[in-house]
Write a protein that holds these residues in place. Structure first.
Motif, PDB file in Angstrom:
ATOM      1  N   ARG A  13       0.849  -1.185   0.000  1.00 41.18           N
ATOM      2  CA  ARG A  13       0.000   0.000   0.000  1.00 41.18           C
ATOM      3  C   ARG A  13       0.890   1.243   0.000  1.00 41.18           C
ATOM      4  O   ARG A  13       1.829   1.329   0.787  1.00 41.18           O
ATOM      5  CB  ARG A  13      -0.955  -0.015   1.192  1.00 41.18           C
ATOM      6  CG  ARG A  13      -2.106  -0.989   0.977  1.00 41.18           C
ATOM      7  CD  ARG A  13      -2.899  -1.248   2.243  1.00 41.18           C
ATOM      8  NE  ARG A  13      -4.124  -2.004   1.960  1.00 41.18           N
ATOM      9  CZ  ARG A  13      -4.165  -3.309   1.744  1.00 41.18           C
ATOM     10  NH1 ARG A  13      -3.037  -4.010   1.768  1.00 41.18           N
ATOM     11  NH2 ARG A  13      -5.307  -3.914   1.489  1.00 41.18           N
TER      12      ARG A  13
ATOM     13  N   LEU B  50      -1.814   4.585   8.716  1.00 39.36           N
ATOM     14  CA  LEU B  50      -3.231   4.266   8.556  1.00 39.36           C
ATOM     15  C   LEU B  50      -4.112   5.513   8.583  1.00 39.36           C
ATOM     16  O   LEU B  50      -5.145   5.562   7.910  1.00 39.36           O
ATOM     17  CB  LEU B  50      -3.676   3.288   9.645  1.00 39.36           C
ATOM     18  CG  LEU B  50      -3.133   1.862   9.510  1.00 39.36           C
ATOM     19  CD1 LEU B  50      -3.570   1.010  10.683  1.00 39.36           C
ATOM     20  CD2 LEU B  50      -3.586   1.231   8.198  1.00 39.36           C
ATOM     21  N   GLU B  51      -3.722   6.527   9.351  1.00 44.31           N
ATOM     22  CA  GLU B  51      -4.502   7.766   9.364  1.00 44.31           C
ATOM     23  C   GLU B  51      -4.609   8.352   7.959  1.00 44.31           C
ATOM     24  O   GLU B  51      -5.677   8.801   7.535  1.00 44.31           O
ATOM     25  CB  GLU B  51      -3.872   8.785  10.307  1.00 44.31           C
ATOM     26  CG  GLU B  51      -4.152   8.527  11.776  1.00 44.31           C
ATOM     27  CD  GLU B  51      -3.591   9.597  12.675  1.00 44.31           C
ATOM     28  OE1 GLU B  51      -3.869   9.559  13.879  1.00 44.31           O
ATOM     29  OE2 GLU B  51      -2.857  10.486  12.184  1.00 44.31           O
TER      30      GLU B  51
ATOM     31  N   TRP C 272      -3.849   6.648   5.049  1.00 48.32           N
ATOM     32  CA  TRP C 272      -4.360   5.662   4.094  1.00 48.32           C
ATOM     33  C   TRP C 272      -5.880   5.553   4.154  1.00 48.32           C
ATOM     34  O   TRP C 272      -6.556   5.522   3.123  1.00 48.32           O
ATOM     35  CB  TRP C 272      -3.720   4.298   4.352  1.00 48.32           C
ATOM     36  CG  TRP C 272      -4.269   3.234   3.447  1.00 48.32           C
ATOM     37  CD1 TRP C 272      -5.210   2.298   3.751  1.00 48.32           C
ATOM     38  CD2 TRP C 272      -3.960   3.047   2.061  1.00 48.32           C
ATOM     39  NE1 TRP C 272      -5.485   1.511   2.655  1.00 48.32           N
ATOM     40  CE2 TRP C 272      -4.739   1.962   1.598  1.00 48.32           C
ATOM     41  CE3 TRP C 272      -3.084   3.677   1.179  1.00 48.32           C
ATOM     42  CZ2 TRP C 272      -4.668   1.500   0.295  1.00 48.32           C
ATOM     43  CZ3 TRP C 272      -3.016   3.225  -0.132  1.00 48.32           C
ATOM     44  CH2 TRP C 272      -3.797   2.157  -0.567  1.00 48.32           C
ATOM     45  N   THR C 273      -6.428   5.462   5.343  1.00 42.16           N
ATOM     46  CA  THR C 273      -7.870   5.267   5.449  1.00 42.16           C
ATOM     47  C   THR C 273      -8.638   6.472   4.912  1.00 42.16           C
ATOM     48  O   THR C 273      -9.718   6.305   4.333  1.00 42.16           O
ATOM     49  CB  THR C 273      -8.293   4.985   6.898  1.00 42.16           C
ATOM     50  OG1 THR C 273      -7.798   6.019   7.758  1.00 42.16           O
ATOM     51  CG2 THR C 273      -7.750   3.649   7.366  1.00 42.16           C
ATOM     52  N   GLU C 274      -8.114   7.677   5.082  1.00 42.13           N
ATOM     53  CA  GLU C 274      -8.784   8.836   4.500  1.00 42.13           C
ATOM     54  C   GLU C 274      -8.666   8.834   2.987  1.00 42.13           C
ATOM     55  O   GLU C 274      -9.643   9.096   2.276  1.00 42.13           O
ATOM     56  CB  GLU C 274      -8.201  10.139   5.047  1.00 42.13           C
ATOM     57  CG  GLU C 274      -8.843  11.372   4.402  1.00 42.13           C
ATOM     58  CD  GLU C 274      -8.278  12.693   4.878  1.00 42.13           C
ATOM     59  OE1 GLU C 274      -8.303  13.666   4.092  1.00 42.13           O
ATOM     60  OE2 GLU C 274      -7.811  12.778   6.029  1.00 42.13           O
TER      61      GLU C 274
ATOM     62  N   ARG D 133     -10.053   5.062   1.644  1.00 43.49           N
ATOM     63  CA  ARG D 133     -11.323   4.585   2.186  1.00 43.49           C
ATOM     64  C   ARG D 133     -11.281   3.082   2.437  1.00 43.49           C
ATOM     65  O   ARG D 133     -12.197   2.333   2.112  1.00 43.49           O
ATOM     66  CB  ARG D 133     -12.490   4.919   1.238  1.00 43.49           C
ATOM     67  CG  ARG D 133     -12.691   6.397   0.988  1.00 43.49           C
ATOM     68  CD  ARG D 133     -13.148   7.100   2.266  1.00 43.49           C
ATOM     69  NE  ARG D 133     -13.605   8.452   1.993  1.00 43.49           N
ATOM     70  CZ  ARG D 133     -12.825   9.533   2.057  1.00 43.49           C
ATOM     71  NH1 ARG D 133     -11.547   9.402   2.354  1.00 43.49           N
ATOM     72  NH2 ARG D 133     -13.332  10.732   1.829  1.00 43.49           N
ATOM     73  N   GLU D 134     -10.170   2.640   3.058  1.00 41.68           N
ATOM     74  CA  GLU D 134      -9.998   1.214   3.324  1.00 41.68           C
ATOM     75  C   GLU D 134      -9.194   1.033   4.602  1.00 41.68           C
ATOM     76  O   GLU D 134      -8.243   1.779   4.858  1.00 41.68           O
ATOM     77  CB  GLU D 134      -9.238   0.549   2.164  1.00 41.68           C
ATOM     78  CG  GLU D 134      -8.950  -0.920   2.402  1.00 41.68           C
ATOM     79  CD  GLU D 134      -7.745  -1.425   1.613  1.00 41.68           C
ATOM     80  OE1 GLU D 134      -7.901  -2.425   0.907  1.00 41.68           O
ATOM     81  OE2 GLU D 134      -6.651  -0.820   1.717  1.00 41.68           O
ATOM     82  N   VAL D 135      -9.581   0.066   5.408  1.00 42.23           N
ATOM     83  CA  VAL D 135      -8.808  -0.332   6.578  1.00 42.23           C
ATOM     84  C   VAL D 135      -8.166  -1.681   6.264  1.00 42.23           C
ATOM     85  O   VAL D 135      -8.881  -2.667   6.033  1.00 42.23           O
ATOM     86  CB  VAL D 135      -9.681  -0.441   7.834  1.00 42.23           C
ATOM     87  CG1 VAL D 135      -8.841  -0.928   9.022  1.00 42.23           C
ATOM     88  CG2 VAL D 135     -10.331   0.899   8.157  1.00 42.23           C
TER      89      VAL D 135
END
Length: 415
Positions: free
Chosen positions: A111, A208-209, A211-213, A216-218
């Motif tokens: 990622r 992750l802060e 990446w998730t924004e 739109r994936e965890v």
């Protein structure tokens, strides 16, 4: 209209920051750095948990940093999580892209998220290569009309986590200017670190802060394995800082460290343009006998307006006994802090308004005498290539110089 909104937003947030940081902030009986109570107070103030049992390897300049990162990527078996403010086309970027693609084709879940403004140079063909190999790619807040209100809030972090167990953090961006060993103006001076141990979970949290924004994936559980403390490891705190309300966590980190210092505060920063609260804390430390030294950029700086703006604040600090040095060998991009004998900090955050009030940053605080001594040694090495600012010389600087400082400060208040 979009640009106007962005400028207005920047102006408002900067004005708020300047107002808030011009007011004093008292720290009641701060525990000395090196005391367990200092780490606990830092955890309470910044939300940065104390993680024991970590191995910390300091990496100086691109030669050491890129080799260590590429070796870790090549050894990845399950996951690679990478984020950076800067990913500019060039030779070293090709090496990283090839490494990401090779691991993705081998079945590793890769990622990749970069800042939409800082990495705007990255062309679509480059992104296509990554995606074709199986890398998941996202851009953090690319400038768009519907996100114009957040265009000044950038993801300034530079992180790499491999298999959820090995983490890298610091100031290095992926670009050719970071290659080499700070031997000339074409190769920048930098500090990064490799972390092995439980604190890697918090570095992953910084990734992750973003990446998730952006995506739109965890990610799944393979990215977050159990992490046992390393035997003989050291305590580490990872401060993830984002602009929400008031001072960011990294601003609180710096303020607490300077206020608690009893012996020394040795600060290295690419850009120095802090509010009155931080200047007062540095002056107060110097007046109580702390050895306060600040190393900033000299003539090799990439943003002269920032350097000149910072110089406006030199007078009161020099009068209080703070020693200020300007590094002239190459562009100084390292961001480190050594406090007393047992605490050291490094990361992506400069000692300026943008890092304290606008951008998402990540800093690593190490509670270990050996790491503090190593960064202190690097600091003294860098002073060999720096000129100390003399108070009398600063006071006698020409009118044109003073005017440039004032104009630069006004400009940075406005956009």
């Amino acid at each position: 209209m979009g640009a106007g909104v962005a400028l207005a937003t920047y102006g408002w947030t900067r004005a708020r920051f300047r107002r808030e940081t011009s007011e004093p902030l008292e720290v009641e009986n701060p525990p000395p750095p090196g005391d367990a109570a200092f780490a606990r107070l830092l955890e309470a103030v910044t939300g940065s948990p104390v993680r024991g049992g970590n191995r910390v390897t300091i990496l100086r300049n691109g030669d050491e940093t890129f080799a260590a990162m590429l070796d870790a990527i090549a050894a990845a078996e399950e996951t690679i999580d990478f984020s950076s403010y800067i990913y500019w086309p060039g030779d070293v970027t090709e090496r990283f892209t090839d490494a990401f693609c090779e691991r993705a084709r081998a079945g590793v879940a890769v990622r990749f998220v970069v800042d939409g403004y800082g990495s705007a140079r990255l062309g679509r063909s480059h992104v296509h290569r990554l995606e074709e190999a199986g890398v998941k790619v996202s851009f953090f807040r690319p400038p768009q009309w519907h996100t114009i209100g957040r265009v000044n809030n950038r993801m300034h972090r530079r992180l790499l986590v491999v298999d959820g167990r090995v983490g890298f953090a610091g100031g290095v961006g992926i670009a050719d200017v970071w290659t080499g060993n700070a031997e000339d103006p074409g190769h920048w001076r930098e500090t990064h670190a490799r972390i092995d141990g439980p604190a890697v979970r918090d570095i992953l949290g910084g990734f992750l802060e973003s990446w998730t924004e952006a995506a739109r994936e965890v990610p799944g559980p393979a990215h977050v394995p159990g992490l046992a403390p390393r035997e003989g490891g050291v305590d580490v705190q990872v401060t993830r800082s984002s602009p929400l309300t008031g001072d960011t966590a990294v601003a609180q980190l710096f303020l607490l460290a300077v206020t608690a210092a009893q012996k020394r505060v040795w600060l290295t920063t690419a850009y120095f343009s802090a509010g009155r609260r931080f200047q007062d804390a540095l002056c107060a430390a110097a007046r109580r006998g702390v050895d306060v030294r600040i190393l900033v950029n000299g003539r090799q700086v990439d943003k002269e307006v920032v350097r000149k703006t910072g110089q406006r604040s030199y007078g009161p600090m020099l009068e209080s006994g703070v020693r200020i040095f300007e590094y002239d060998r190459t562009m100084l991009h390292a961001k480190t802090l050594v406090v007393d004998d047992d605490v050291a900090d490094l990361g992506s955050s400069n000692f300026d308004y943008r890092s304290f009030g606008l951008d998402a940053e990540l800093n690593v605080t190490v509670h270990d005498r050996a790491v503090a001594a190593e960064l202190a040694s690097h600091f003294l090495d860098d002073l060999e290539h720096a000129d100390e600012i003399d108070l009398a010389r600063w006071r006698s600087r020409p009118l044109a110089h003073r005017t440039y400082e004032r104009i630069g400060d006004l400009a940075r208040q406005s956009f």
